[in-house]
Design an enzyme around this catalytic site. Structure first.
Site, PDB file in Angstrom:
ATOM      1  N   CYS A 233      68.624 -18.347 -33.448  1.00 20.20           N
ATOM      2  CA  CYS A 233      68.493 -19.740 -33.247  1.00 20.20           C
ATOM      3  C   CYS A 233      67.289 -20.367 -32.830  1.00 20.20           C
ATOM      4  O   CYS A 233      66.714 -21.110 -33.489  1.00 20.20           O
ATOM      5  CB  CYS A 233      69.472 -20.371 -32.619  1.00 20.20           C
ATOM      6  SG  CYS A 233      69.776 -22.074 -32.929  1.00 20.20           S
TER       7      CYS A 233
ATOM      8  N   CYS B 267      75.479 -21.655 -30.582  1.00 19.83           N
ATOM      9  CA  CYS B 267      74.195 -22.648 -30.741  1.00 19.83           C
ATOM     10  C   CYS B 267      74.309 -23.601 -32.011  1.00 19.83           C
ATOM     11  O   CYS B 267      74.710 -22.939 -33.061  1.00 19.83           O
ATOM     12  CB  CYS B 267      73.038 -21.769 -31.099  1.00 19.83           C
ATOM     13  SG  CYS B 267      71.408 -22.488 -31.208  1.00 19.83           S
TER      14      CYS B 267
END
Length: 369
Positions: free
Chosen positions: A100, A196
């Protein structure tokens, strides 16, 4: 522009809010950017993006900055979530926060910020960056309990050259005090957890929507005895204790702990769809002093030395462990290495990242194979 422009990634939490506030105080022209990266089921209770955006707008109003909302859902699905699913399907346990950061927060976000004419980007990460002898270094945060350099080890020189970490020298309690003194209503907001950008949710149910369950046997590693059944190997990770739903006493003559000791996941046979377990936290099958890391990424652009003492984190929530890089594999052109620890490590998990340090400097790392 009379002032240099910095685009700050605002999540709706206290950390990114205070990062924006501090940069505004330092004289930067601050633009807030709220990233929407998940759309599959954002109406459900555990997806907080709507409330987060409300919080971002409230903070921006108090600080006095503009906010742009950008949708990176397509990039997230293609670059992060697809890899996340592929890793679980292969029986590994990925760390989506690492991907991420490298693919969204410091790639798609950075590219967008540069298009807005910004000189820098900034986030609320607890980490530091400095220029030293002509190159940029990623540093551990002052607040060791919150340090997030582990999740940033894939950043490169170009990304670090454009990045500011305003919270590098602050402790979490200080960040909350600054927010409270400024009248930011997120001062006491709970930290986000879970996957995330996807949030905290019933993980097994969530994964089952994308990877169909496939039942198989749970066997004891020591003697191959069948102890129960599992719903799918992807739901289990090395060292896992909860959720196995097997009981019974330890039989005499087998390694491990006492007869009432808990069971732990010790291995997976993907071809036979078998989950192997052992009894006792300190069972030899859960301990290993050597690992192989692949997909190596070094922040300086150069690999560290072999047979030199560094420290490493084989998972986020562990203390730094003394280690050496034994060798790099020439067949993979140095993109695989063998790392040896001074002491045996518990439940080294394929798919997780191992991150190397020299004192406070994060050198980079790779994915445990």
């Amino acid at each position: 522009m009379s002032k240099k422009t910095v685009v700050v990634g605002l999540s709706g939490g206290v950390d990114s809010s205070v990062a924006a506030l501090l940069l505004k105080r330092q004289g930067w022209k601050v633009i807030g950017l709220f990233m929407k990266n998940w759309e599959d089921d954002d109406s459900e209770d555990y997806c907080s993006s709507r409330q987060d955006l409300i919080d971002v707008m409230s903070v921006a109003d108090v600080i006095g900055i503009d906010v742009e909302v950008v949708n990176f859902a397509a990039e997230y699905r293609e670059r992060v979530f697809a890899e996340f699913l592929a890793e679980y399907q292969a029986g590994r346990t990925p760390n989506p926060d690492v991907l991420c950061n490298s693919e969204i927060k410091f790639k798609a976000f950075l590219e967008h910020a540069m298009q807005l004419g910004a000189e820098r980007i900034a986030t609320g990460h607890y980490a530091g960056v400095r220029e030293f002898n002509g190159e940029y270094q990623l540093l551990k945060a002052e607040d060791g309990t919150k340090d997030q350099s582990y999740f940033l080890y894939r950043l490169n020189q170009a990304q670090l050259a454009k990045t500011l970490f305003p919270l590098a020298d602050l402790y979490k309690r200080e960040v909350r005090k600054i927010a409270e003194a400024e009248g930011l209503h997120v001062a006491a907001k709970k930290d986000s957890t879970g996957i995330c950008f996807i949030g905290e949710r019933p993980f097994k149910d969530f994964l089952a929507r994308y990877l169909p369950p496939k039942q198989g046997e749970i066997r004891r590693l020591d003697d191959d005895k069948v102890l129960g059944r599992h719903d799918g190997l992807m739901y289990h990770t090395l060292g896992q204790r909860k959720g196995l739903h097997i009981g019974g006493l330890k039989e005499k003559g087998l390694p491990g702990g006492g007869e009432h000791d808990a069971w732990f996941v010790a291995g997976k046979d993907m071809d036979k769809n078998v989950l192997y377990v052992v009894q006792g936290h300190d069972h030899p099958a859960l301990l290993n002093s050597t690992l192989v890391a692949e997909q190596l990424s070094w922040i300086s652009g150069r690999a560290p030395q072999t047979h030199w003492v560094y420290t490493a984190k084989p998972r986020y929530r562990t203390a730094d462990q003394p280690c050496e890089i034994e060798r790099f594999d020439s067949e993979t052109r140095g993109n695989t290495c063998e790392i040896h620890f001074a002491e045996a490590q518990w439940a080294l998990t394929p798919g997780q990242s191992v991150v190397l340090y020299e004192s406070r400097v994060c050198l980079g790392g790779g994915v445990i194979r």
